[in-house]
Design an enzyme around this catalytic site. Sequence first.
Site: not given
Length: 633
Positions: A412-413, A416, A419
């Site tokens: 998940h992290e 980020h 991205h």
Amino acid sequence: MTPSTTLLSVMTALILLLPTAAHSTDVPERGDIDAAYKWDLSDMYVDTDAWEADRDRFIAALPNLEQYRGQLGTDGATLLAAIESIQAVETIIANLYVYAGLRSYEDTRVSENAARFSEAQGLYARYQQALSYFTPELLAISEETLDQFIDGTPALAVYTHYLDETARMRPYTLSEAEEKLLAMASDPLDKFDSVFTAIDSSDLQFGTVVDSDGNEIELTNSRYGAFLHSTDRRLREDAWKGLFSAYKTLNHTLAANYEGHVKSRVFFAQARGFDSRLEQATYTNAIPIDVFNNLIATARAGSAPLQRYLKLRKKQLGVDLLEIWDMYAPIVPPTLKDIPFEEAKNIVADALTPLGQEYIDVYWKGFDEGWVDAMANRGKRGGAYSWGTYTSKPYLSMNYEGTLNNVSTLAHEYGHSIHSYLTRNTQPQVYGDYRTFIAEIASMTNEAILMQKMLSEASSAGERAYLLSSYLDEFRGGFYRQASFADFEARAHAKVEAGEALTADVLNGIYADVFADYYGDAVHADELNQIEWSRIPHFLRSDNFYVYQYSTSFVAATALAKMILEEGEPARERYLTMLKSGSNDYPIELLKKAGIDMTSAAPIEATIEVFDELVDQLEQALEDMNTVAAYSH
């Protein structure tokens, strides 16, 4: 560019910041953590002296912005020079702010770091004040004149979309004097989150619990989650009641703090002429308000699959009533646990191969360059988040303990951080961030792809049931729970906007009503549950009405992961193009280019159908487990 569209956008990458901090003596001090598991912030500042030198440089540069006051409408060259000067100063304040925040969160007990972060917040407020003239002056330039400026100054062309975005705010932009006053008010009126953080991370104590082996262990926010996942129901209940009872002792204090926060947000919205804080939150982010309303109405009306899953959970646990502390208990024995961090890194990398070699190369680059702060230490701000600036590495923090959830958090992290990396290495500074509405999609798409990979490789009915139950818990947390949180926020703000008070009793009542709307009779709501609102840090964000975007992101991520896995390269390229686009278009339009139309309720309804199908699959996996068990006997 301006304070409202750059540093605050950088700050929106601070996600999943759960109210946790490690206090137990069994949790290591930061100095005892191997350097391989800590981030390397020296790329930003090698030491405090370097930070202070940059601070002095920022203070010296700030008056230079004053020279453009009253000059923006002179010609294109002057406007361009002003923008470039602002970006140069913005780079400094962003680095000062984020570095100070990252250092403070390493150990919230270190007063020197906390003081530096507070100083950075004050510096940012000065930056806002110095630029209070910019937006009003820019909006005073007619569209025709701006077009002439762009035609006559080709270097301005890159700012076309930014100028369009700014023009949207013309009806809600005040005079220079009024803008300066709001900028001056922003720092003191943004302190409610700091009050909560100080209470939650440093002052609040939860006592002790006795574990399944009879050991007395300090109850902390960082350990609370692990206790809720215990197979020992007595331990789960003790941990839940111990934690919530502590918040209950401060129910009135936390209610007063939250009421002050909501009133401050309503003040800013009304000062600018918005009908509501929700209207300001959605309009400012270029999201039609119907997207929010569709989500709440559709999720609330589509809660039957959620309740069906919880009743299946109750049946599998064999309890008369499904209590709050039973909602995260394992319903099948875990098949994945005590996963070494090095193995977790490889699991995630292997799962994300459908995103292409470029993506995987950036993933490993992050470990090589010290992006990741992986392990818990005493005083460390808990949960997980990704944060950085246009010129820094996209750092990420978590508290790895070897669980399946931790592996998912790593994916998940990294979503980020990658991205951020792709955006900042593709877009100019003005578009080098991304809207909150887009921010969570990259992280949740990673999680969805990871889970599909692990389900496809499940070697037994038991492993499949474990993965499905874990994913359904994540699904209800990311979609239904966040939608209910957004529902709570909307109702609380509506009370203030109607002139009503937000006392502890009122807030507890709102939360109890919302919980009943989503969970029905599937869960027995202990009276303490109504104070859960008081421990959710996202409600204290300056950019509140943030949490609904977790739900919409889950919707988009579910659809995008399906496209990538089924279509292959075409869908992957559309997706990576979106990640590299930063904020060079409106978020709704970026998603449409990737293949998702969030202005319709259809994607939300499709997500609820996926949840329902996963419940069907879990039921089948549990039946298969029982069949295997019967044959084995």
